[in-house]
Enzyme design. Structure first.
Site, PDB file in Angstrom:
ATOM      1  N   TYR A 106     -38.939  74.406 -43.467  1.00 19.10           N
ATOM      2  CA  TYR A 106     -38.727  75.813 -43.108  1.00 19.10           C
ATOM      3  C   TYR A 106     -39.529  76.193 -41.863  1.00 19.10           C
ATOM      4  CZ  TYR A 106     -35.645  77.021 -46.905  1.00 19.10           C
ATOM      5  OH  TYR A 106     -34.540  77.091 -47.727  1.00 19.10           O
ATOM      6  N   ARG A 109     -37.549  74.945 -38.953  1.00 19.72           N
ATOM      7  CA  ARG A 109     -36.426  75.857 -38.691  1.00 19.72           C
ATOM      8  C   ARG A 109     -36.946  77.171 -38.095  1.00 19.72           C
ATOM      9  NH1 ARG A 109     -33.163  76.402 -44.097  1.00 19.72           N
ATOM     10  NH2 ARG A 109     -31.701  77.544 -42.779  1.00 19.72           N
ATOM     11  N   GLN A 144     -25.726  86.094 -43.596  1.00 19.01           N
ATOM     12  CA  GLN A 144     -26.265  85.022 -44.447  1.00 19.01           C
ATOM     13  C   GLN A 144     -27.332  84.249 -43.670  1.00 19.01           C
ATOM     14  OE1 GLN A 144     -22.868  83.124 -47.008  1.00 19.01           O
ATOM     15  NE2 GLN A 144     -21.974  83.765 -45.065  1.00 19.01           N
ATOM     16  N   ASP A 147     -32.183  83.880 -39.236  1.00 20.96           N
ATOM     17  CA  ASP A 147     -32.786  83.656 -37.911  1.00 20.96           C
ATOM     18  C   ASP A 147     -33.109  84.939 -37.156  1.00 20.96           C
ATOM     19  OD1 ASP A 147     -29.458  82.574 -36.999  1.00 20.96           O
ATOM     20  OD2 ASP A 147     -30.290  84.589 -36.898  1.00 20.96           O
ATOM     21  N   HIS A 162     -29.704  86.523 -47.299  1.00 19.00           N
ATOM     22  CA  HIS A 162     -30.447  85.338 -47.757  1.00 19.00           C
ATOM     23  C   HIS A 162     -31.881  85.318 -47.255  1.00 19.00           C
ATOM     24  CE1 HIS A 162     -26.350  83.148 -48.378  1.00 19.00           C
ATOM     25  NE2 HIS A 162     -26.617  84.024 -49.331  1.00 19.00           N
ATOM     26  N   GLY A 232     -17.784  83.199 -38.747  1.00 18.03           N
ATOM     27  CA  GLY A 232     -18.616  81.998 -38.726  1.00 18.03           C
ATOM     28  C   GLY A 232     -19.191  81.623 -40.070  1.00 18.03           C
ATOM     29  N   SER A 234     -18.257  79.568 -43.869  1.00 21.92           N
ATOM     30  CA  SER A 234     -17.303  78.693 -44.576  1.00 21.92           C
ATOM     31  C   SER A 234     -16.751  79.382 -45.817  1.00 21.92           C
ATOM     32  CB  SER A 234     -18.005  77.384 -44.967  1.00 21.92           C
ATOM     33  OG  SER A 234     -19.163  77.685 -45.757  1.00 21.92           O
TER      34      SER A 234
HETATM   35  P1  OAD Z   1     -21.695  76.893 -43.167  1.00 20.26           P
HETATM   36  O1  OAD Z   1     -22.432  75.853 -42.405  1.00 20.26           O
HETATM   37  O2  OAD Z   1     -21.296  76.641 -44.591  1.00 20.26           O
HETATM   38  O3  OAD Z   1     -20.337  77.260 -42.405  1.00 20.26           O
HETATM   39  C1  OAD Z   1     -20.374  77.526 -41.024  1.00 20.26           C
HETATM   40  C2  OAD Z   1     -18.959  77.947 -40.652  1.00 20.26           C
HETATM   41  O4  OAD Z   1     -18.968  78.352 -39.294  1.00 20.26           O
HETATM   42  C3  OAD Z   1     -17.940  76.815 -40.776  1.00 20.26           C
HETATM   43  O5  OAD Z   1     -16.790  77.310 -41.420  1.00 20.26           O
HETATM   44  C4  OAD Z   1     -17.644  76.432 -39.310  1.00 20.26           C
HETATM   45  O6  OAD Z   1     -16.275  76.056 -39.134  1.00 20.26           O
HETATM   46  C5  OAD Z   1     -17.899  77.741 -38.605  1.00 20.26           C
HETATM   47  N1  OAD Z   1     -18.335  77.613 -37.215  1.00 20.26           N
HETATM   48  C6  OAD Z   1     -19.145  76.675 -36.675  1.00 20.26           C
HETATM   49  N2  OAD Z   1     -19.369  76.955 -35.369  1.00 20.26           N
HETATM   50  C7  OAD Z   1     -18.698  78.116 -35.111  1.00 20.26           C
HETATM   51  C8  OAD Z   1     -18.535  78.936 -33.960  1.00 20.26           C
HETATM   52  N3  OAD Z   1     -19.112  78.609 -32.799  1.00 20.26           N
HETATM   53  N4  OAD Z   1     -17.764  80.059 -34.061  1.00 20.26           N
HETATM   54  C9  OAD Z   1     -17.164  80.384 -35.226  1.00 20.26           C
HETATM   55  N5  OAD Z   1     -17.273  79.655 -36.363  1.00 20.26           N
HETATM   56  C10 OAD Z   1     -18.032  78.539 -36.287  1.00 20.26           C
HETATM   57  O7  OAD Z   1     -22.566  78.227 -43.065  1.00 20.26           O
HETATM   58  P2  OAD Z   1     -22.483  79.520 -43.991  1.00 20.26           P
HETATM   59  O8  OAD Z   1     -21.076  79.853 -44.327  1.00 20.26           O
HETATM   60  O9  OAD Z   1     -23.307  80.532 -43.336  1.00 20.26           O
HETATM   61  O10 OAD Z   1     -27.401  79.573 -47.954  1.00 20.26           O
HETATM   62  O11 OAD Z   1     -23.246  79.006 -45.312  1.00 20.26           O
HETATM   63  C11 OAD Z   1     -23.495  79.945 -46.339  1.00 20.26           C
HETATM   64  C12 OAD Z   1     -24.806  79.598 -46.973  1.00 20.26           C
HETATM   65  O12 OAD Z   1     -24.830  78.225 -47.405  1.00 20.26           O
HETATM   66  C13 OAD Z   1     -26.002  79.697 -46.031  1.00 20.26           C
HETATM   67  O13 OAD Z   1     -26.455  81.011 -45.885  1.00 20.26           O
HETATM   68  C14 OAD Z   1     -27.017  78.854 -46.760  1.00 20.26           C
HETATM   69  C15 OAD Z   1     -26.142  77.667 -47.108  1.00 20.26           C
HETATM   70  O14 OAD Z   1     -26.640  77.009 -48.202  1.00 20.26           O
HETATM   71  C16 OAD Z   1     -28.733  79.516 -48.319  1.00 20.26           C
HETATM   72  O15 OAD Z   1     -29.544  78.929 -47.658  1.00 20.26           O
HETATM   73  C17 OAD Z   1     -29.028  80.250 -49.582  1.00 20.26           C
END
Ligand code: OAD
Length: 290
Positions: A106, A109, A144, A147, A162, A232, A234
């Site tokens: 952490y 990061r 989520q 940063d 988060h 952005g 998933s």
């Molecule tokens: P993910 O890493 O699961 O998903 C990132 C998403 O962003 C993916 O669908 C990519 O296709 C998309 N992506 C990547 N680059 C991009 C860009 N330049 N423009 C648009 N989309 C882009 O991240 P989160 O969905 O945020 O939780 O993950 C949710 C949670 O899972 C996080 O907050 C974290 C993780 O475990 C905790 O730490 C509790």
């Protein structure tokens, strides 16, 4: 060439200009009605600031490339993280098993994110909030991400679903402390400045509850928004992943921006395929008629 986290970035998909304009029209209608825009962002929104995502193409590639791109002096630590599953480290069990490894991760990061800069997508969302407030409407951003790049780009109303990399809490007193120095914390877990007790980051780990006040704010925004934007993410981690569907179920106009399809894509009004740092400024330009 945009400043990306991944070395061999896939070419941008073709921009769906008509969809950009339909999204801008939906937002314009909302602003003219003094309505509320609710937004959920995920790691993809910060990917173009050099912060790797958790899943998908930009996860591992992002880590490797981000360290190379900015000659991160901590890159030497990268193999340590590359051999650890981030999802496994972000748990109370992971922390109990190895508090030093987890707090080192952490801190790594935290320092990476301190060096990162808001990208045009962050700045566009701050502009959207300004447009909403000028129109007498509202813009509630739920991220989520931990940063604080939304706050650093000028967004005023940011709900951290988060938590934050910069807030750490005393394990015994629960007192929270802001850690904003760019140097490594040095001792892991780091001692609280007042008691010397070990501290953990104020981030939500898997299996932990989200801050109740943030959940209440999200539930209110989901019920009151006219437009909902999912950017952005998933859309696989709940409860954040459920907000867009709940908004759609009650008739909000839902816009998704993502490089790849998600489980949400089939149920939104518009899904824009592409980079948030490229598409969000285009939506703002269409809103402003430029
Ligand atoms: P993910 O890493 O699961 O998903 C990132 C998403 O962003 C993916 O669908 C990519 O296709 C998309 N992506 C990547 N680059 C991009 C860009 N330049 N423009 C648009 N989309 C882009 O991240 P989160 O969905 O945020 O939780 O993950 C949710 C949670 O899972 C996080 O907050 C974290 C993780 O475990 C905790 O730490 C509790």
């Amino acid at each position: 060439m945009p400043d990306h986290t991944a070395p061999n970035l896939p070419p941008d998909p073709p921009i769906d200009e008509p969809a950009i304009h339909r999204a801008a029209e939906a937002i314009r209608r909302c602003l003219d009605d003094r309505g509320t825009i609710a937004i959920v962002t995920g790691a993809g929104c910060s990917a173009e600031s050099g912060i790797p995502t958790f899943r998908g193409f930009f996860a591992a590639a992002g880590n490797e490339a981000a360290a190379r791109l900015d000659n991160d002096p901590d890159a030497v630590e990268l193999p340590l993280w590359a051999n650890n599953d981030p999802i496994a480290l972000a748990t109370p069990q992971g922390f109990a098993r190895d508090p030093e490894l987890v707090t080192r991760w952490y801190d790594w990061r935290r320092r990476r994110c301190l060096k990162a800069k808001p990208n045009p997508g962050h700045l566009a969302l701050a502009e959207l909030e300004r447009l909403a407030h000028t129109a007498g409407g509202d813009c509630e951003l739920f991220t989520q991400n931990i940063d604080r790049l939304h706050q650093r780009s000028g967004s005023q109303t940011v709900h951290e679903l988060h938590g934050s990399l910069y807030r750490w809490r005393d394990l015994h007193t629960n007192e929270e402390h802001e850690l904003l120095n760019p140097e490594p914390l040095g001792t892991y877990p780091p001692p609280a400045p007042d008691t010397g007790n070990p501290m953990r980051p104020c981030v939500v780990w898997f299996g932990e509850m989200l801050p109740p006040e943030v959940i209440r704010a999200a539930e209110h925004a989901v019920q009151s928004c006219t437009v909902f934007m999912s950017i952005g993410t998933s859309a696989v981690v709940y409860p954040a992943a459920g907000f867009a569907e709940a908004a759609a179920d009650r008739g909000a106009f839902v816009i998704e921006i993502n490089l790849e399809p998600t489980p949400l894509s089939a149920s939104v009004d518009i899904t824009l395929r592409g980079r948030s740092a490229l598409l969000l400024p285009k939506i703002i330009a269409a809103l402003n008629g430029t």
